[in-house]
Design an enzyme around this catalytic site. Sequence first.
Site, PDB file in Angstrom:
ATOM      1  CG  ASP A 180      -2.226   0.730   0.973  1.00 32.47           C
ATOM      2  OD1 ASP A 180      -2.210   1.940   1.273  1.00 32.47           O
ATOM      3  OD2 ASP A 180      -3.220   0.171   0.475  1.00 32.47           O
ATOM      4  CG  ASP A 239      -5.851   6.536  -1.881  1.00 26.01           C
ATOM      5  OD1 ASP A 239      -6.885   7.225  -1.969  1.00 26.01           O
ATOM      6  OD2 ASP A 239      -5.456   6.050  -0.809  1.00 26.01           O
ATOM      7  CG  ASP A 262      -9.721   4.633   4.450  1.00 28.80           C
ATOM      8  OD1 ASP A 262     -10.162   4.834   3.301  1.00 28.80           O
ATOM      9  OD2 ASP A 262      -8.566   4.940   4.800  1.00 28.80           O
TER      10      ASP A 262
HETATM   11  C1  GLA Z   1      -6.419   5.987   2.075  1.00 29.62           C
HETATM   12  C2  GLA Z   1      -6.961   4.674   1.549  1.00 29.62           C
HETATM   13  C3  GLA Z   1      -6.459   3.530   2.414  1.00 29.62           C
HETATM   14  C4  GLA Z   1      -4.943   3.512   2.446  1.00 29.62           C
HETATM   15  C5  GLA Z   1      -4.414   4.870   2.899  1.00 29.62           C
HETATM   16  C6  GLA Z   1      -2.904   4.963   2.734  1.00 29.62           C
HETATM   17  O1  GLA Z   1      -6.904   6.287   3.341  1.00 29.62           O
HETATM   18  O2  GLA Z   1      -8.355   4.689   1.509  1.00 29.62           O
HETATM   19  O3  GLA Z   1      -6.950   2.287   1.931  1.00 29.62           O
HETATM   20  O4  GLA Z   1      -4.470   3.208   1.166  1.00 29.62           O
HETATM   21  O5  GLA Z   1      -4.991   5.925   2.146  1.00 29.62           O
HETATM   22  O6  GLA Z   1      -2.414   6.210   3.092  1.00 29.62           O
END
Ligand code: GLA
Length: 514
Positions: A173, A260, A322
């Site tokens: 990630d 993202d 999230d």
């Molecule tokens: C956002 C995304 C999460 C993760 C974070 C990483 O909040 O929705 O799934 O990837 O960023 O900073």
Amino acid sequence: MKTRIFLPYLILLIIIASGCGSNPPHPYQPLNETILTPKPPATPRINGPSVYGVRPGSPFIYRIPCTGDRPIHFQAINLPAGLTLNGSTGIITGRLETSGKYMLQIEAKNTSGGDSREFTIVAGDTLALTPPMGWNSWYIHYDRISDSLMRQAADQMIETGMADFGYQYVNIDDCWMVKVNPGDPDGDSKTRSEDGKLLTNEKFPDMYALTEYIHGKGLKAGTYISPGPTTCAGYAGSYGHEHQDAETFAEWGFDFLKYDWCSYGRLADPVSTEDYIKPYRQMWQFLRSLDRDIVLNLCQYGMGDVWTWGGEVGNCWRTTGDLGLEENRELPGFYYIGLSNAQHWQYARPGSWNDPDYILIGWVGDANRMLTGASTLLTPDEQYSYMSMWSLMAAPLIFSGDMGRLDEFTLNVLCNHEVISVIQDPLGKQARILRQSEKDLVLVKEMVDGSYAVGIFNLEKVPSILNIHWEEMGIKGKWKLRDLWRQKDIGEYRDSFSASIMPHGVVMVSLKNN
Ligand code: GLA
């Protein structure tokens, strides 16, 4: 006090005792052991999808998911030219030059017996013909993620047997790039080399070597970035370098990209749907110009009704905020995310999936403080409900807890091949909501063979008897029911089915016509 606690159980017993009728057993009363998934037999059993998409000209890598005692010997009949199967690892590699549908027969044998199954490779435009399955680093490692933790996760995906059930993506990630100086988010932090190529931070010395390591196990590698100048955690984003970054990801050997929105919001002030689509369309076009298959995961929390257009510019799209930041209210957080995602069922199809975020069970970290981890507070029944909802919703199935601390219970939730075959069904339909109330939720998923997978969820804190009627489902006659978690046939039912269901629990059944 005592009477208050026991009254619901007493009422339940009376109802069960008086229950009778033509349907066997009525209501169905499953045994509530903690571990429901039967152990896989010693004999080989081929799991995972029956259909797999690849683009002609792209590198092909697929590890046949198969349980049973190793060594297992694999064979493929009608394997198209350009592909090779390693008989002892079950990993198919190579490249297909021409579009088309290739139907093969895969066989797996060991000293106890064998299994075979038809497998269709569709060389065409569409990737992720069934929802992607794998692991993502965010909810356990946060900014602590490193090359060695990624390699360990790949090792563990094989060692725990998860890969034998179809988990294949090992995804980094956020936090692998260079962190942008605070206070200078668009400025001169050394995040790229002279020629503009993205730099990794010191915890990722060699991305190509990392993906080679993951590919060596027959698994796939995923990465993450934002279309904005910085990621959500403040690391370098792709803004102004999108094309170059797409090429870099392909050169490094990645197979999956989570894109993202994050700081992109500072640049764009979206008013129209097209404003929301723009950065994703751009990356989608760049990725499609590469001779490498990279599945694109849109992460923009459901803005601009992403489900209505996500399939045009990506393979899956987050529909909500999230999950790891969701507060428990009346119900645990996954229910609210799941219920919200469930509304968009009409938009899911092969290659295009609603994404309600990760499976957060086992040993997982607190996203609010980016802590190292603790055992989930969800009850076993809640975890079965979580996994059942995601399966019925044909959601990308990405576990994001600690791969190094997978206990027997967590693996039993993650690795039930009958539940997984609901997610991986090639028809690619998401369950529709048959009923939703304060007390219950019923999701019904149409399967390719004309059967239905049904989840009956008890949203109450007390056990309940819940039912489904054929009439509300639009079906008639006698149907054979099977309890998918317990992998047991439970009888033929006419007109209706009812089951006694634990607090916040689920009964997940398949209905097959005679
Ligand atoms: C956002 C995304 C999460 C993760 C974070 C990483 O909040 O929705 O799934 O990837 O960023 O900073």
